[in-house]
Design an enzyme around this catalytic site. Structure first.
Site, PDB file in Angstrom:
ATOM      1  N   HIS A   1     -49.843  11.736  -2.276  1.00  0.00           N
ATOM      2  CA  HIS A   1     -48.863  11.407  -3.316  1.00  0.00           C
ATOM      3  C   HIS A   1     -49.560  10.773  -4.508  1.00  0.00           C
ATOM      4  CE1 HIS A   1     -45.163  10.277  -5.265  1.00  0.00           C
ATOM      5  NE2 HIS A   1     -45.554   9.007  -5.307  1.00  0.00           N
ATOM      6  N   SER A   2     -49.166  11.178  -5.720  1.00  0.00           N
ATOM      7  CA  SER A   2     -49.682  10.633  -6.970  1.00  0.00           C
ATOM      8  C   SER A   2     -51.205  10.806  -6.999  1.00  0.00           C
ATOM      9  CB  SER A   2     -49.252   9.168  -7.107  1.00  0.00           C
ATOM     10  OG  SER A   2     -49.424   8.712  -8.425  1.00  0.00           O
ATOM     11  N   MET A   3     -51.973   9.738  -7.226  1.00  0.00           N
ATOM     12  CA  MET A   3     -53.429   9.885  -7.173  1.00  0.00           C
ATOM     13  C   MET A   3     -53.854  10.543  -5.866  1.00  0.00           C
ATOM     14  SD  MET A   3     -56.470   6.984  -7.093  1.00  0.00           S
ATOM     15  CE  MET A   3     -56.380   6.673  -5.315  1.00  0.00           C
TER      16      MET A   3
END
Length: 262
Positions: free
Chosen positions: A96-98
């Protein structure tokens, strides 16, 4: 495969055990996060799936380890430990995300070593060719805290970083390192992954548009799917989304490859 085949390391931590799993799902946390980001999600899986989280240095029990500010180096370290697992392990990867970009780079390394990845799930992040233009990692603490407030489901919960300097001293170095990793990352073009990709986004995420998520399609030679959930950037933390996310992952891993790329 048995659970004893899966070695826990400084980088790989077991979140949900299964005595005889068919699949090991390895989850890469978002920037500033740790394996705790996936504890609730891990509990939702039934028998057949064991869940591991990647513990980046500079947080929780790795607080004494120097944070790694280069995204590809995070992927190098995690992939090395994954490649030490027996080849019998059916490996799926989630980020998730980074963590989505780190998961993608780790999947590239696993495949380059001749191992298969059953599926790659990327959440809340534009496709790898996207280049960040902000340089929050080079600015004051206030900029990092303000960005956390922008993305948080409860901005008031971030206020403690202003009220408790001692807590900020513990949290912000790893967060700044992760922002540097994201903001300095530049994708090195190469062959698309041999595994299929599912991109997950949320309806009110300021970081990723549906069009940006759709661009992940080009990074798989095996197929692509896109799923949308209600909420903001950290929609994964909303209890009302957990069962649907678990169901999507379980269904994807059990079913046919998503729509083939042309």
């Amino acid at each position: 495969m048995t659970v004893t085949d899966l070695t826990t390391t400084a980088w790989l931590r077991e979140l949900k055990s299964d005595p005889d799993p068919s699949t090991a799902l390895v989850c890469f946390p978002p920037g500033g996060g740790s394996i705790t980001a996936y504890r609730a999600l891990a509990r939702g899986f039934s028998s057949g799936t064991t869940v591991f989280g990647v513990q980046y240095p500079g947080r929780l029990d790795r607080l004494g380890d120097e944070p790694v500010p280069v995204l590809t180096e995070l992927a190098d370290q995690a992939a090395a430990d994954l490649l030490a697992w027996p080849k019998s392990v059916r490996l799926a990867i989630f980020g998730h995300s980074m963590g989505a970009t780190v998961a993608y780079e780790a999947a590239r390394r696993v495949e380059a070593a001749g191992r298969e990845v059953a599926h790659l799930f990327v959440s809340g992040r534009p496709a790898p060719a996207f280049a960040e233009t902000r340089l929050l990692h080079a600015g004051p603490d206030e900029g990092l805290i303000a960005d956390l407030e922008r993305l948080s489901n409860d901005p008031a919960s971030v206020q403690i970083l202003r009220e408790e300097p001692s807590l900020a001293e513990l949290v912000l170095p790893a967060l700044r390192s992760d922002y540097r990793a994201v903001e300095t990352y530049r994708h090195e073009p190469g062959e698309p992954l041999r595994t299929a990709i599912t991109a997950l986004i949320s309806s009110e995420d300021p970081t990723t548009t549906p069009a940006q998520a759709e661009e992940w399609r080009a990074y798989s030679a095996a197929g692509f799917d896109l799923a949308t959930f209600p909420g903001g950037h950290f929609y994964l933390d909303l209890p009302e989304n957990l069962s649907a996310i678990v169901a999507l992952i379980t269904r994807t891993l059990a079913g046919p490859v998503p729509g083939r790329s042309n």
